[in-house]
Design a protein around this motif. Structure first.
Motif, mmCIF file in Angstrom:
data_model
loop_
_atom_site.group_PDB
_atom_site.id
_atom_site.type_symbol
_atom_site.label_atom_id
_atom_site.label_comp_id
_atom_site.label_asym_id
_atom_site.label_seq_id
_atom_site.Cartn_x
_atom_site.Cartn_y
_atom_site.Cartn_z
ATOM 1 N N ASP A 175 39.808 50.698 35.155
ATOM 2 C CA ASP A 175 40.147 49.374 34.642
ATOM 3 C C ASP A 175 39.199 48.912 33.537
ATOM 4 O OD1 ASP A 175 38.051 49.189 36.406
ATOM 5 O OD2 ASP A 175 38.788 47.414 37.440
ATOM 6 N N LYS A 210 41.793 42.883 34.932
ATOM 7 C CA LYS A 210 42.233 42.841 36.328
ATOM 8 C C LYS A 210 43.405 41.874 36.465
ATOM 9 C CE LYS A 210 39.627 45.284 39.078
ATOM 10 N NZ LYS A 210 40.195 46.332 39.868
ATOM 11 N N ASP A 211 44.402 42.285 37.223
ATOM 12 C CA ASP A 211 45.508 41.405 37.564
ATOM 13 C C ASP A 211 45.271 40.854 38.967
ATOM 14 O OD1 ASP A 211 46.975 41.786 35.186
ATOM 15 O OD2 ASP A 211 47.696 43.704 35.939
ATOM 16 N N TYR A 212 45.543 39.556 39.131
ATOM 17 C CA TYR A 212 45.364 38.914 40.428
ATOM 18 C C TYR A 212 46.417 37.835 40.584
ATOM 19 C CZ TYR A 212 43.177 36.339 44.242
ATOM 20 O OH TYR A 212 42.928 35.713 45.438
ATOM 21 N N GLY A 253 49.520 37.636 39.903
ATOM 22 C CA GLY A 253 50.395 37.408 38.765
ATOM 23 C C GLY A 253 49.697 36.967 37.488
ATOM 24 N N ASP A 254 48.399 36.777 37.541
ATOM 25 C CA ASP A 254 47.634 36.400 36.351
ATOM 26 C C ASP A 254 46.753 37.573 35.927
ATOM 27 O OD1 ASP A 254 48.547 33.700 36.127
ATOM 28 O OD2 ASP A 254 47.232 33.165 37.795
ATOM 29 N N THR A 255 46.354 37.588 34.674
ATOM 30 C CA THR A 255 45.490 38.638 34.150
ATOM 31 C C THR A 255 44.162 38.030 33.733
ATOM 32 O OG1 THR A 255 47.385 39.905 33.360
ATOM 33 C CG2 THR A 255 45.254 40.442 32.399
ATOM 34 N N ARG A 305 40.165 38.944 32.164
ATOM 35 C CA ARG A 305 39.418 39.918 31.371
ATOM 36 C C ARG A 305 37.950 39.517 31.330
ATOM 37 N NH1 ARG A 305 43.166 41.384 26.149
ATOM 38 N NH2 ARG A 305 45.033 41.848 27.330
ATOM 39 N N GLN A 320 40.801 34.069 31.493
ATOM 40 C CA GLN A 320 42.144 34.334 32.008
ATOM 41 C C GLN A 320 43.077 34.428 30.814
ATOM 42 O OE1 GLN A 320 43.713 31.346 34.626
ATOM 43 N NE2 GLN A 320 45.676 32.358 34.825
ATOM 44 N N LYS A 379 51.840 35.250 27.463
ATOM 45 C CA LYS A 379 52.752 36.127 28.203
ATOM 46 C C LYS A 379 53.277 37.251 27.328
ATOM 47 C CE LYS A 379 52.436 33.729 31.918
ATOM 48 N NZ LYS A 379 51.601 34.180 32.997
ATOM 49 N N ARG A 403 49.426 42.214 24.237
ATOM 50 C CA ARG A 403 48.285 42.605 25.054
ATOM 51 C C ARG A 403 46.977 42.415 24.315
ATOM 52 N NH1 ARG A 403 49.713 47.901 28.321
ATOM 53 N NH2 ARG A 403 47.480 47.756 28.476
#
Length: 88
Positions: free
Chosen positions: A12, A29-31, A33-35, A37, A55, A59, A62
């Motif tokens: 990751d 990291k995704d948690y 439904g949120d991403t 960094r 965060q 949407k 990338r």
């Protein structure tokens, strides 16, 4: 992040584009439904300098937004200056 300090990057973590190699690393990291960094560097004396953690709100796309990249560059310069001040 301690695991990331080893010589090879884990799944990751990846070099952040635009900084010429693995000197600046991004963990994504995704948690729920949120991403999220975190961007850090190990360039200076083996110390970990966390440059930015956030965060991802967009949407679409990338890519890290330009204003965030500018902030990371500014903080990298600050980390370099701090490292120079503490070096003998």
């Amino acid at each position: 992040m301690r695991r990331q300090a080893s010589s090879r990057l884990r799944g990751d973590a990846k070099p952040l584009k635009g900084f010429g190699g693995a000197g600046v690393v991004e963990i994504v990291k995704d948690y729920r439904g949120d991403t999220f960094r975190a961007v850090y560097t190990l360039r200076f004396g083996g110390a970990v300098y966390v440059l930015y953690a956030f965060q991802k709100k967009s949407k679409t796309g990338r890519e890290t937004p330009g204003r965030d990249m500018d902030l990371i560059k500014q903080r990298l310069r600050g980390a370099e200056q701090m490292a120079k001040e503490v070096s003998p």
